[in-house]
Motif scaffolding. Structure first.
Motif, mmCIF file in Angstrom:
data_model
loop_
_atom_site.group_PDB
_atom_site.id
_atom_site.type_symbol
_atom_site.label_atom_id
_atom_site.label_comp_id
_atom_site.label_asym_id
_atom_site.label_seq_id
_atom_site.Cartn_x
_atom_site.Cartn_y
_atom_site.Cartn_z
ATOM 1 N N GLU A 189 73.487 9.325 12.658
ATOM 2 C CA GLU A 189 74.179 8.277 13.417
ATOM 3 C C GLU A 189 74.999 8.882 14.560
ATOM 4 O O GLU A 189 76.136 8.474 14.823
ATOM 5 C CB GLU A 189 75.065 7.442 12.488
ATOM 6 C CG GLU A 189 74.264 6.669 11.460
ATOM 7 C CD GLU A 189 75.113 5.739 10.608
ATOM 8 O OE1 GLU A 189 74.594 4.689 10.178
ATOM 9 O OE2 GLU A 189 76.299 6.057 10.359
ATOM 10 N N TYR A 190 74.391 9.852 15.216
ATOM 11 C CA TYR A 190 75.134 10.561 16.266
ATOM 12 C C TYR A 190 75.483 9.653 17.443
ATOM 13 O O TYR A 190 76.507 9.835 18.100
ATOM 14 C CB TYR A 190 74.340 11.773 16.749
ATOM 15 C CG TYR A 190 75.144 12.632 17.692
ATOM 16 C CD1 TYR A 190 76.258 13.332 17.229
ATOM 17 C CD2 TYR A 190 74.823 12.728 19.038
ATOM 18 C CE1 TYR A 190 77.027 14.110 18.081
ATOM 19 C CE2 TYR A 190 75.590 13.505 19.908
ATOM 20 C CZ TYR A 190 76.682 14.193 19.423
ATOM 21 O OH TYR A 190 77.457 14.954 20.270
ATOM 22 N N GLY A 191 74.627 8.648 17.683
ATOM 23 C CA GLY A 191 74.884 7.747 18.797
ATOM 24 C C GLY A 191 76.152 6.941 18.652
ATOM 25 O O GLY A 191 76.677 6.413 19.646
ATOM 26 N N GLY A 192 76.694 6.859 17.442
ATOM 27 C CA GLY A 192 77.963 6.187 17.214
ATOM 28 C C GLY A 192 79.154 7.108 17.373
ATOM 29 O O GLY A 192 80.299 6.699 17.138
ATOM 30 N N ASN B 266 77.283 11.597 22.857
ATOM 31 C CA ASN B 266 75.964 11.609 23.498
ATOM 32 C C ASN B 266 75.614 12.989 24.032
ATOM 33 O O ASN B 266 74.961 13.120 25.072
ATOM 34 C CB ASN B 266 75.890 10.565 24.613
ATOM 35 C CG ASN B 266 76.921 10.806 25.712
ATOM 36 O OD1 ASN B 266 77.713 11.749 25.630
ATOM 37 N ND2 ASN B 266 76.909 9.963 26.736
ATOM 38 N N THR C 158 65.735 11.069 13.867
ATOM 39 C CA THR C 158 67.146 10.739 14.018
ATOM 40 C C THR C 158 67.330 9.317 13.496
ATOM 41 O O THR C 158 66.363 8.564 13.363
ATOM 42 C CB THR C 158 67.602 10.813 15.482
ATOM 43 O OG1 THR C 158 66.768 9.968 16.272
ATOM 44 C CG2 THR C 158 67.548 12.234 16.002
ATOM 45 N N ASP D 239 70.064 5.860 13.925
ATOM 46 C CA ASP D 239 71.223 5.276 14.608
ATOM 47 C C ASP D 239 71.197 3.767 14.446
ATOM 48 O O ASP D 239 70.137 3.175 14.197
ATOM 49 C CB ASP D 239 71.183 5.617 16.106
ATOM 50 C CG ASP D 239 71.514 7.070 16.372
ATOM 51 O OD1 ASP D 239 72.700 7.430 16.262
ATOM 52 O OD2 ASP D 239 70.580 7.848 16.666
ATOM 53 N N LEU E 246 73.822 3.014 21.099
ATOM 54 C CA LEU E 246 73.684 3.981 20.012
ATOM 55 C C LEU E 246 72.346 4.696 20.012
ATOM 56 O O LEU E 246 72.286 5.923 19.824
ATOM 57 C CB LEU E 246 73.940 3.298 18.658
ATOM 58 C CG LEU E 246 75.411 3.243 18.214
ATOM 59 C CD1 LEU E 246 76.291 2.526 19.224
ATOM 60 C CD2 LEU E 246 75.534 2.561 16.848
ATOM 61 N N GLY F 66 71.989 8.745 20.633
ATOM 62 C CA GLY F 66 71.687 9.595 19.481
ATOM 63 C C GLY F 66 70.254 10.060 19.343
ATOM 64 O O GLY F 66 69.927 10.743 18.373
ATOM 65 N N SER F 67 69.397 9.728 20.309
ATOM 66 C CA SER F 67 67.971 10.050 20.171
ATOM 67 C C SER F 67 67.567 11.207 21.072
ATOM 68 O O SER F 67 68.064 11.358 22.190
ATOM 69 C CB SER F 67 67.119 8.823 20.529
ATOM 70 O OG SER F 67 67.412 7.741 19.670
#
Length: 587
Positions: A161-164, A167, A190, A192, A198, A202-203
């Motif tokens: 959930e890196y997009g939360g 970036n 990944t 998200d 998001l 995160g992609s």
């Protein structure tokens, strides 16, 4: 992205040995379940109709102190993967340095914060170097268990959930490269949320397949994921949220009705693949529960029941049966004979045998560390638990301005062993006034780490204990003694020492049984603290609920005499505890 040299590939769909494959997975976190019950939970997953199990991998449990690795017992990830493989289940691993998971610090080890310049989850080289070294040891546990080598692992996830959070695509690419460097040869993904920016944040589409995490509106979210792919790619909900977690102080245990969840599952399987989050939630044993922080701190309960398909103690629910009916439309349900005999026992009430105040045994549990200013848990190289701070406040006088500066998460303040007040979170820096009446006065502050935040913008500021200092009449105070109380050495307790009511204290019980079974420790009448059975930390209890009982799996008990110890911090104690055969959560 597709590599025909692999046994599991990604093209327009997932392919297993060149045949289209629909992933029907359920989440079980091996570290939230006693190993003796792994097979039972996995058998129930297979009987549901699932072909895959997914698990996060918690860095902070596998490397609790830097360079110290744990891969035994509840943290034997290799044994868990082997058990799944023997049952014919495939495995999705999410070995991100960060996992969220309502887990202490989102799975990050506390010692990262000992670097004063640390930037978590960014391409900060010292952080990446530590991940590199950790991955070298971690991947040795399962590198040879990927599907191309005949093992059950078919996918691995990059970050979580890196997009939360941010970036920084360079960071995501660096992680993917580290995973490949250390032996990952299965496709990468990944995951998200499908909202706002998001997916964009995160992609890394050229290196990993984007998947989504959500619990409803599947058709709408899949349509957005299709547009994001821009070409024919598999659609997958990596976390299909079928329930929710509880925080201490929530009005009730969170639940979700089976019918709506089953309909969303049908919508997912009509178009794509799924990982059910959670199939079985399990338990945040010990000090492993995390916390969320928005307007205020919201620490998670010990139970991670999640209103999942199996209860915290592994029972099949009506939601399980509803999901099974949906899954049966897409695959033939296997016949699975459950191999683990699990029984529930109500052992009844047990009275307190012995008790002793913390202030009588602090020197047995910890050697004091002296410093001119208060030290944080991280500075004390302490992962979890409590810190007791002590200093000499001097002569009798009026204290008109007492404040705790940058103190987290909960502090009990005493003078000469007498409780003055308790501070939580946002209340810490509020001014207090009190009178010192003795010729000499000792200040004691018991500070509790209630779980490092596991999600969002607060993650870089998760130092526990007292970081700023203690103000008395306008000035910072010096001359501190710190006692690190991780409570992993309760064999050093001496119950012959004095007990004083209204103070933090240890209470010992004896539970004699003829037959072991799963049971639930009812802590009605007790305030707040942690409970231990035969030296094993069951986790936190707190009278504010919604959890009212702690799950005790049978493998933690033994025939004959069992020792139970409660550490209670509020000075609120009953004369007994009880062991019941139901959870009290209402599942």
């Amino acid at each position: 992205m597709q590599d025909h040299n692999q046994a599991f590939t990604i093209g327009d769909q997932f392919y297993l040995h060149d045949k289209q494959f629909k992933i029907i997975s359920g989440a079980i976190h091996y570290y939230r379940v006693v190993p003796e019950y792994w097979q039972d939970r996995l058998e129930k997953l297979k009987a549901l109709g699932c072909n895959t199990v997914e698990t996060y991998v918690p860095w902070n449990m596998h490397e609790p102190r830097e360079g110290e690795y744990h891969f035994a017992g509840m943290y034997d990830i290799r044994a868990f993967i082997q058990t799944a493989g023997k049952l014919g289940l495939y495995v999705i691993l999410r070995p991100s340095p960060y996992i969220c998971a309502e887990w202490e610090f989102g799975g990050l080890p506390f010692w990262l914060l000992r670097d004063g310049d640390m930037k978590l989850r960014f391409s900060y080289q010292p952080y990446l170097d530590k991940i590199d070294r950790y991955y070298e040891r971690l991947f040795a546990e399962f590198r040879d268990m990927q599907i191309a080598d005949g093992g059950p692992i078919i996918l691995m996830q990059v970050e979580n959930e890196y997009g939360g959070y941010a970036n920084d695509k360079a960071y995501l690419h660096a992680l993917a490269e580290l995973m490949t460097k250390h032996g990952a040869n299965v496709p990468l993904v990944t995951s998200d949320g499908p909202w706002h920016d998001l997916l964009d944040n995160g992609s890394i589409q050229e290196a990993a397949l984007p998947t989504i995490n959500c619990g409803s509106n599947i058709k709408e979210h899949f349509a957005r994921l299709k547009r994001f792919h821009g070409q024919d790619r598999p659609l997958m909900v990596m976390e299909f949220w079928i329930g929710w977690f509880d925080a201490w102080g929530d009005g009730k245990h969170h639940t979700r009705d089976a019918d709506s969840a089953a309909q969303e599952l049908a919508d997912i399987l009509e178009e794509g693949s799924v990982n059910i989050y959670m199939f079985h939630g399990g338990t945040n044993f010990g000090f492993t529960s995390g916390a969320n922080y928005y307007e205020k701190l919201a620490p998670d309960t010990t139970s991670y029941d999640y209103d999942a398909l199996l209860t915290e103690s592994g029972d099949i629910t009506p939601k399980y049966q509803a999901f099974q009916q949906v899954i049966a439309r897409y695959t033939e349900l296997p016949e699975v004979k459950l191999s683990t005999d699990i029984r529930k026992k109500a052992y009844g009430e047990v009275e307190v045998k012995e008790k002793v105040s913390l202030f009588s045994v602090e020197n047995r549990l910890a050697q004091p560390v002296e410093s001119p200013y208060p030290l944080t848990m991280e500075a004390l190289n302490q992962p979890f638990g409590y810190v007791l701070y002590k200093m000499n406040l001097g002569k009798n006088r009026l204290i008109e301005d007492f404040r705790l500066i940058q103190c987290t998460d909960r502090a009990h303040v005493y003078v000469n062993g007498n409780h003055l007040f308790t501070k939580d979170d946002l209340e810490m820096e509020g001014k207090e006034t009190f009178e010192l009446t003795e010729p000499e006065n000792e200040l004691s502050i018991l500070v509790e780490n209630m779980g490092r935040v596991n999600y969002s913008v607060k993650m870089n500021s998760q130092h526990k204990g007292i970081k700023g200092g203690v103000i008395v009449n306008g000035a910072f105070q010096s001359g501190w003694s710190q006692y690190s109380l991780s409570l992993d050495n309760l064999d050093k307790l001496d119950f012959s020492k004095p007990f004083r009511s209204g103070t933090p204290a240890f209470y010992r019980f004896e539970l004699e049984i003829e037959e072991t079974g799963d049971t639930f420790l009812d802590f009605t009448g007790w305030g707040k603290g942690v409970a231990f059975v035969n030296g094993f930390n069951l986790g936190r209890f707190w009278e504010i609920g919604p959890q009212t009982r702690l799950y005790v799996p049978a493998p933690l008990l033994k025939q004959g005499m069992n020792e139970v110890i409660l550490f209670e911090t509020e000075g609120k104690a009953g004369e007994s505890i009880a062991f019941m055969d139901t959870s009290g959560l209402g599942n």
